[in-house]
Motif scaffolding. Structure first.
Motif, PDB file in Angstrom:
ATOM      1  N   UNK A  68       0.810  -1.217   0.000  1.00 26.18           N
ATOM      2  CA  UNK A  68       0.000   0.000   0.000  1.00 26.18           C
ATOM      3  C   UNK A  68       0.842   1.265   0.000  1.00 26.18           C
ATOM      4  N   UNK A  69       1.962   1.279   0.745  1.00 19.46           N
ATOM      5  CA  UNK A  69       2.755   2.505   0.888  1.00 19.46           C
ATOM      6  C   UNK A  69       4.034   2.492   0.049  1.00 19.46           C
ATOM      7  N   UNK A  70       4.309   1.383  -0.617  1.00 25.42           N
ATOM      8  CA  UNK A  70       5.519   1.311  -1.419  1.00 25.42           C
ATOM      9  C   UNK A  70       5.240   1.061  -2.883  1.00 25.42           C
ATOM     10  N   UNK A  71       4.735  -0.132  -3.192  1.00 22.63           N
ATOM     11  CA  UNK A  71       4.586  -0.555  -4.580  1.00 22.63           C
ATOM     12  C   UNK A  71       3.473   0.222  -5.288  1.00 22.63           C
ATOM     13  N   UNK A  72       2.291   0.306  -4.655  1.00 30.82           N
ATOM     14  CA  UNK A  72       1.145   0.909  -5.324  1.00 30.82           C
ATOM     15  C   UNK A  72       1.366   2.400  -5.575  1.00 30.82           C
ATOM     16  N   UNK A  73       2.110   3.041  -4.693  1.00 28.99           N
ATOM     17  CA  UNK A  73       2.363   4.473  -4.875  1.00 28.99           C
ATOM     18  C   UNK A  73       3.503   4.742  -5.850  1.00 28.99           C
ATOM     19  N   UNK A  74       4.134   3.696  -6.288  1.00 24.93           N
ATOM     20  CA  UNK A  74       5.265   3.849  -7.207  1.00 24.93           C
ATOM     21  C   UNK A  74       4.759   3.719  -8.642  1.00 24.93           C
ATOM     22  N   UNK A 100      10.844  -6.817   1.790  1.00 24.01           N
ATOM     23  CA  UNK A 100      11.557  -5.780   1.036  1.00 24.01           C
ATOM     24  C   UNK A 100      10.767  -5.441  -0.223  1.00 24.01           C
ATOM     25  N   UNK A 101      10.615  -4.140  -0.492  1.00 26.24           N
ATOM     26  CA  UNK A 101       9.899  -3.737  -1.695  1.00 26.24           C
ATOM     27  C   UNK A 101      10.752  -2.808  -2.544  1.00 26.24           C
ATOM     28  N   UNK A 102      10.383  -2.701  -3.798  1.00 26.91           N
ATOM     29  CA  UNK A 102      11.099  -1.819  -4.739  1.00 26.91           C
ATOM     30  C   UNK A 102      10.258  -0.585  -5.029  1.00 26.91           C
ATOM     31  N   UNK A 103       9.508  -0.132  -3.987  1.00 27.66           N
ATOM     32  CA  UNK A 103       8.621   1.009  -4.154  1.00 27.66           C
ATOM     33  C   UNK A 103       9.355   2.330  -4.102  1.00 27.66           C
ATOM     34  N   UNK A 104       8.635   3.366  -3.728  1.00 26.99           N
ATOM     35  CA  UNK A 104       9.172   4.723  -3.797  1.00 26.99           C
ATOM     36  C   UNK A 104      10.096   5.055  -2.632  1.00 26.99           C
ATOM     37  N   UNK A 105      10.130   4.227  -1.574  1.00 24.87           N
ATOM     38  CA  UNK A 105      11.022   4.479  -0.454  1.00 24.87           C
ATOM     39  C   UNK A 105      10.529   5.611   0.431  1.00 24.87           C
ATOM     40  N   UNK A 106      11.326   5.918   1.450  1.00 23.42           N
ATOM     41  CA  UNK A 106      10.967   6.945   2.431  1.00 23.42           C
ATOM     42  C   UNK A 106      12.140   7.902   2.571  1.00 23.42           C
ATOM     43  N   UNK A 107      11.838   9.202   2.556  1.00 25.77           N
ATOM     44  CA  UNK A 107      12.922  10.173   2.699  1.00 25.77           C
ATOM     45  C   UNK A 107      13.473  10.119   4.127  1.00 25.77           C
ATOM     46  N   UNK A 108      14.722  10.547   4.374  1.00 27.15           N
ATOM     47  CA  UNK A 108      15.370  10.396   5.691  1.00 27.15           C
ATOM     48  C   UNK A 108      14.581  11.010   6.834  1.00 27.15           C
ATOM     49  N   UNK A 160      -2.258   3.474  24.304  1.00 24.17           N
ATOM     50  CA  UNK A 160      -3.480   2.724  23.968  1.00 24.17           C
ATOM     51  C   UNK A 160      -3.543   2.386  22.493  1.00 24.17           C
ATOM     52  N   UNK A 161      -4.130   1.244  22.190  1.00 25.14           N
ATOM     53  CA  UNK A 161      -4.154   0.767  20.815  1.00 25.14           C
ATOM     54  C   UNK A 161      -4.788   1.791  19.897  1.00 25.14           C
ATOM     55  N   UNK A 162      -4.131   2.093  18.819  1.00 28.43           N
ATOM     56  CA  UNK A 162      -4.647   3.054  17.853  1.00 28.43           C
ATOM     57  C   UNK A 162      -4.005   2.793  16.515  1.00 28.43           C
ATOM     58  N   UNK A 163      -4.577   3.369  15.483  1.00 27.36           N
ATOM     59  CA  UNK A 163      -3.960   3.324  14.168  1.00 27.36           C
ATOM     60  C   UNK A 163      -3.021   4.496  14.032  1.00 27.36           C
ATOM     61  N   UNK A 164      -1.776   4.240  13.624  1.00 26.99           N
ATOM     62  CA  UNK A 164      -0.827   5.325  13.464  1.00 26.99           C
ATOM     63  C   UNK A 164      -1.199   6.161  12.260  1.00 26.99           C
ATOM     64  N   UNK A 165      -0.525   7.335  12.136  1.00 32.19           N
ATOM     65  CA  UNK A 165      -0.955   8.330  11.168  1.00 32.19           C
ATOM     66  C   UNK A 165      -0.876   7.843   9.730  1.00 32.19           C
ATOM     67  N   UNK A 166       0.102   6.988   9.377  1.00 34.96           N
ATOM     68  CA  UNK A 166       0.239   6.578   7.979  1.00 34.96           C
ATOM     69  C   UNK A 166       0.268   5.074   7.812  1.00 34.96           C
ATOM     70  N   UNK A 167       0.899   4.380   8.767  1.00 40.20           N
ATOM     71  CA  UNK A 167       1.135   2.953   8.562  1.00 40.20           C
ATOM     72  C   UNK A 167       0.073   2.069   9.205  1.00 40.20           C
ATOM     73  N   UNK A 168      -1.066   2.652   9.647  1.00 41.03           N
ATOM     74  CA  UNK A 168      -2.196   1.862  10.089  1.00 41.03           C
ATOM     75  C   UNK A 168      -1.832   0.931  11.215  1.00 41.03           C
ATOM     76  N   UNK A 169      -2.347  -0.293  11.122  1.00 46.92           N
ATOM     77  CA  UNK A 169      -2.091  -1.285  12.153  1.00 46.92           C
ATOM     78  C   UNK A 169      -0.886  -2.133  11.806  1.00 46.92           C
ATOM     79  N   UNK A 170       0.042  -1.621  11.011  1.00 46.15           N
ATOM     80  CA  UNK A 170       1.153  -2.401  10.486  1.00 46.15           C
ATOM     81  C   UNK A 170       2.353  -2.493  11.389  1.00 46.15           C
ATOM     82  N   UNK A 171       3.365  -1.629  11.130  1.00 48.53           N
ATOM     83  CA  UNK A 171       4.645  -1.739  11.810  1.00 48.53           C
ATOM     84  C   UNK A 171       4.492  -1.646  13.319  1.00 48.53           C
ATOM     85  N   UNK A 172       3.737  -0.660  13.804  1.00 50.60           N
ATOM     86  CA  UNK A 172       3.591  -0.455  15.246  1.00 50.60           C
ATOM     87  C   UNK A 172       2.918  -1.660  15.893  1.00 50.60           C
ATOM     88  N   UNK A 173       1.928  -2.216  15.222  1.00 54.01           N
ATOM     89  CA  UNK A 173       1.204  -3.365  15.743  1.00 54.01           C
ATOM     90  C   UNK A 173       2.132  -4.566  15.933  1.00 54.01           C
TER      91      UNK A 173
END
Length: 617
Positions: A510-516, A539-547, A563-576
């Protein structure tokens, strides 16, 4: 006269005799001295305790009321956001074709109107909470407009005379939020009592303003929110626009004479806060919050006497406790003697040992007096403390497991929602074979994900789950998405916490490949790092993230548990995933993210390979 003097002399003689007897009593002297020395401190402590308790209660009540106001503000902002999502209609090619009077013929405009109907239906299907959206209108400056409710029409009024339209044209790149008692541009039976969000329709290349798209939201939905939230028994909330019009309650009007000018100034110039003021002859607490973007005020008012009722009870209890404390002090000092000293010292030594951490210690009981009761009470307390500590450890372990399950529970509805969308699109295309494949993949995915309530599954099951997930996403994105899965065969039977890979793969897509532009590839690798560690690499070959953004993401992942919440961009992914791994395996394990802007992103999950619960669960 003589008899009266005789009675007075006799009373003086009895008082003098009593004082002489009292002076010969050491016990009485100790009690009187202690009473004199303790009365003033007890009084001061009681008054100070009451004052601090009353202040603390008022502060707590105020903070709780402010939080309620903020919650109502959040609900209102969510209602507005539901409507603002529909403003994307204004950027759609179908809308631009309809309102572009320079390049669109009458017949083409008619065809565009038919397309608009389908576009409106599409948005209705896309957003689940659309029952509060009463109408969608596209007001063309070419004289032709279109409404979901009225169809194609020509407004009877000059659009420039409608405040919400005028503001949208003057600020073409801003979202305008306006309360309207009646929609002025409707051709017939106008919608009444609505909150309108609007934005200009701008031609992308020339930036020419072609019209305005308006979304009419039911103001009754806002009132229902406000009515459902109260302050105490009698406190209520009001919603006031920037021009001091009451949206709720609808029959109320702003009266400057009811409140002090200073109160109006503070509420107008402060986003969130509270203050007290006298309204209608009664001292009240006012709490307020500002609706972001709209400038509206959420104002709650409640009687101070209602929220401070507890302080009056505390005052009575404080005075009673002070009085009882003095009486108890006098009584206790009548029983103090040298006989009590030794048992008390023994008890003190026992308590010091307990304080140092020895919860197996017990006080020795020699007699059947009050000191014996104190010792027995101490023994009971130590036993209960030890039992409570043991229970606390068990409850902490249970809480950890429940939190892990709660984090896992976030993932399934999130993924199911997206997949059902894919099934919906597929069913509409009437591709039965593709529909069967995606349905089987979804069934297999949830059979493994649910795993009969188990928290742990084998790596083989985790890999099978992610293959089904890739199959579903491949059907969704087709040639845009490519993937590969590489697993160390020797790890297949090792059990790990389930649903580690799926959130990471979803983020990569969602945040790498599709946006590329042109799509990309997502690769999954499961490998043995050394004798004690397993690595899951996505590992993806998407657009990457700036520093800068990458550092922010790392800080968000490593932030203390909230408390459990969805983060601003990565949803229930990395933080979860990071939280679940640290909750079970410990703080030294978790998620590591690396990325090169423009090249792609790599997310690595590290967990121990030799964990008894993980391999044996």
């Amino acid at each position: 006269m003589g008899a009266k003097t005789e009675r007075l002399n006799r009373s003086s003689w009895f008082l003098e005799r009593y004082l002489r007897r009292l002076g010969r009593s050491l016990r009485a002297k100790i009690v009187l001295a202690f009473l004199a020395a303790s009365f003033l401190p007890l009084t001061l402590v009681g008054v100070a305790s009451y004052a601090s308790s009353a202040t603390a209660l008022q502060e707590l009540a105020t903070e709780a009321s402010e939080l309620i106001a903020i919650q109502l503000r959040t609900n209102v902002e969510s209602l507005l956001a539901d409507g603002e999502a529909y403003l994307q209609i204004g950027r759609h090619d179908t809308t631009l074709a309809f309102v572009d009077h320079g390049q669109t013929s009458e017949s083409a405009a008619y065809e565009a109107a038919l397309d608009l109907i389908e576009l409106f239906k599409l948005f209705r299907r896309m957003y689940a909470y659309s029952e509060n959206i009463l109408d969608i209108s596209i007001l063309g400056l070419n004289g032709v407009s279109f409404s979901e409710r009225y169809g194609r029409f020509t407004p009877d009024v000059d659009l420039w005379s409608v405040p919400v339209v005028q503001e949208a044209i003057l600020e073409p790149y801003s979202v305008i939020r306006k309360y309207q008692e009646q929609v002025a541009y409707a051709p017939r039976e106008p919608v009444k009592d609505v909150i309108t969000v609007a934005r200009a329709v701008v031609k992308p290349v020339t930036r020419e303003i072609l019209g305005v798209v308006t979304i009419d939201i039911s103001a009754a939905a806002l009132r229902e929110m406000a009515d459902g939230i109260t302050l105490g028994e009698t406190g209520r909330f009001s919603v006031i626009t920037a021009d001091r019009t009451y949206i709720h309650p609808r029959d109320r009007q702003f009266r400057p004479d009811q409140v002090r000018p200073e109160t109006i100034r503070v509420v107008s110039q402060t986003d969130t806060g509270s203050l007290t003021d006298t309204i209608d002859g009664e001292r009240k607490l006012l709490v307020f919050a500002t609706v972001t973007g709209a400038g509206w005020k959420i104002v709650g008012e409640v009687s101070l006497s209602e929220i401070l009722g507890s302080t009056y009870r505390i005052r009575r209890i404080t005075f009673l406790a002070g009085f009882l404390g003095i009486v108890l002090t006098v009584v206790l000092f009548f029983f103090i003697s040298d006989v009590l000293t030794k048992p008390l010292m023994n008890l003190k030594d026992t308590m010091l040992r307990a304080q140092s951490g020895d919860l197996e210690v017990r006080a020795t009981i020699h007699n059947r007096d009050e000191i014996a009761d104190l010792c027995a009470g101490f023994n009971t307390m130590i036993s209960e403390i030890k039992a409570l500590l043991d229970r606390s450890l068990r409850e902490q372990d249970l809480a950890r497991k429940l939190e892990i399950r709660a984090l896992q529970a976030q993932i399934n509805p999130h993924f199911l929602y997206n997949t059902l969308d894919v099934i919906l699109w597929t069913s509409q295309s009437e591709d039965k074979d593709r529909l069967i494949r995606i349905t089987k993949a979804l069934s297999s995915f949830f059979r493994i994900a649910l795993s009969r309530g188990r928290e742990f599954i084998t790596i083989a099951e985790e890999v099978d789950l992610i293959r089904n997930y890739f199959l579903i996403q491949k059907m969704r994105y087709r040639d845009v998405l490519h993937y590969s899965v590489d697993v160390d065969k020797t790890l297949m039977e090792i059990k790990v916490l389930k649903l580690i890979l799926q959130p990471l793969v979803e983020n990569a897509i969602e945040h790498g490949v599709i946006r590329n532009r042109g799509g990309g590839t997502v690769g999954v690798t499961v490998r043995r790092r050394d004798s004690r560690m397993i690595e899951f690499v996505v590992q993806d070959t998407g657009q990457g993230i700036d520093p800068g953004r990458l550092q922010a993401v790392r800080e968000e992942i490593d932030a203390p548990t909230e408390p459990l919440r969805e983060s601003s961009e990565f949803g229930v992914g990395l933080r979860n995933v990071h939280q679940r791994i640290q909750l079970y395996y410990g703080p030294e394990w978790g998620v590591v993210i690396e990325s090169d802007a423009g090249k792609g992103t790599s997310v690595t999950v590290r967990i121990p390979i030799d964990n008894g619960a993980g391999n044996g669960a």
